[in-house]
Structures are given as C-alpha cells and as structure tokens.
Design a protein around this motif. Sequence first.
Motif: not given
Length: 353
Positions: A105-124
């Motif tokens: 999940v960590t690498s998936a979140v990093k990849r998605l953040a790059r593609e969306l050009e925004q920082a993720p908000r960690i909810l849990a």
Amino acid sequence: MAADELIFDPGVLLPGPVCEFQGYHAAARHGGLGILPWRTAWLEATAAGVDARSEAPEPGEVRFPQALVHLQKSRTASWRDLLCAWNLLEPGGRLLLCGGNELGVTSAVKRLARELEQAPRILANRRHARIVAFERGDGPGPLSTESTRIVLPLPDGTRPALHAEPGVFSAKRLDVGTELLLETLAGQPPPRRVLDMGCGIGPLAFSALSRWPEARALLLDADARAVASASLNAAALGLETRCQIDWWDAEEPCPEGDFDLALVNPPFHGGKEVDLRPAHSMFARLGESLALGGRALIVANRTLPYEDGLESLGTTEVLGASRGYKIIGFTRRVNRRPRVHTPRPRSSGSNRR
C-alpha cells in the motif's frame, strides 16, 4: 483482512453514499454501490441487501461524493478500479484507497500521489494497513491501464492473441498448468459437449473447439472480468455460436449437465496460503455435470492431493507431469451415484459459504 477493519474508523467515511470497489461493507452501512467482479462476494452483498454490480457504471449514469477502492494484488486491476472510481466522483469528492502492507500500500499511495499531483491525507494507519484520501479536482486522474494480449497456439497452427482484462488470472501469458493441459488434449477422444470450469479468458475451451469442430462448450468463471474477456475472445475467434459463457460460482449448481469432457484448472491459493476449498467445490460440481462415464482433465500442482477429493466420485489417473504440475484424468463412476447426489447433509468437503 486488517485493512478492511479501518474503514469504519472515525473520519474515514463521510455521511452520504459511497461507491466501493472490491468490497461492500461500507456501502452496506452508508448506502451506495458495491463493485464486485467476484461472484461469491456479489452473492454475499446482494443477500445483505446491498446494491451491487459486477462492473462499474458509466460516469454519466451516477455520481458519488466518495469512492473507496480496496487495493488488490494486481496493480493493473487496482489502477483500473481507481480510474473508474475517479470518474464516478462528484467535483470535490473524496477518493479513498485502502490496503495492507502485504499488498504494497505504501508504494501504491506514492504512485497515486504522483499521478494526481497532490499529497495524500492519511485517515487511518494501524494494524499494518492504511487508508488515504485524495480530492477530486480539476487536475489529472489516475493513469489508465490497458488490457493485455496472450498468444494461444491452436491445433491448426494459428496463434491468435486473446484479450485479458486487468486482474484476470495469468493475464500476462499462459500459465504452465494450462500449457500442460493443452498438450494433453491431443490424446483425447472427440467429445460432443465440453465444460470449461474456471475458464479464465478461455484458452482451454477455445483450443478444444478448434480441435473438435463438432463440439460445443459451456465456459464458467467466478470472475466477471474473465467472463467479459472470454466473451470478447469467442467473438474474435468466430466461436460465439458454439459456446455459452456464464458468470458462475462453484457453490452454485452447474447450469447444464451431461458433459462428455470437462477441463478444470482450479485455483489453489487464498492469498499466500494453499486453499483447496474452491477445487473441492468444483469437484462436487463435476459429479453433477459430467455424463456417466464422462471424463475430466484437471490441472494440479504435483504436491496437491486432488485425487483424495475425487475418489468418491470416480476413478483417477495421472496422465502427465512437467515443470511442477500434473494432469489428472478423472472418469465419473458409472456403477453407482456420486456421493454428492445423496440426500444426506453435505460433508465439510462441500464447503458451503
């Protein structure tokens, strides 16, 4: 799965409906829609009163304030879900990605953040899992993933490329077990009716239909993505009038019976663990769907004791073995009814969910 426990943590889901991919518990509590290509999960969700579909609706059909995507083992399948979820969100809606460390999940979140050009908000973030949120704005969405093409050598020497949707088993090339079973078909007598149980994208049934022009086939699979792939491939090969392709779970009765030949490549992993329950469910259906004296060719890892689950239904023999796999020839017994047809309660081997 530990990640699923996080979806009801405070602040994860907002009030209002949710479009949930590869799960349905959030949709059951908040309302909305569950996207469930696996028939077992779809049956469970509909029994619980959840609005569930095997594939995502078109973006113009409905919009949601939030969408939850459960990370899958297949990255291409997960990204297909993320793109569908993004397109179904209202402007300003929240895209939630849920997954465990074991799925990366960590690498998936990093990849998605790059593609969306925004920082993720960690909810849990606990129990070796996390849920993050992104906002649907005017920026780019997740990058699309393409289906793959798998070459199928046919008996006539042609090598058509079969369509494989993301997430379908062995979506990069024919698996070793399938290749071994295809080699075994050459020594079989011509059947009238062929059953491909757990058909995937259809290589076994299509090879059989190519080899035996008078035969007809029924293809069954629990994954709606496999059913869609096999349907496209049947049309591309000009075989759609000689076969029927159905979305089916091995806990359900077989739609038809009286088959001369069944081709079976059962799954045997539940995550990282060996799980023989799907195979044993398929074997029970073989006892119901094969004609008396009908034959099945079954792919098995060399170490798996599939013969133990078949001996009450008929006779078995190993027809070949190579590269860690074996082909079991099974013949349905003709001198007495299979045990699965008796009115007694089903044994634990039937594995009713």
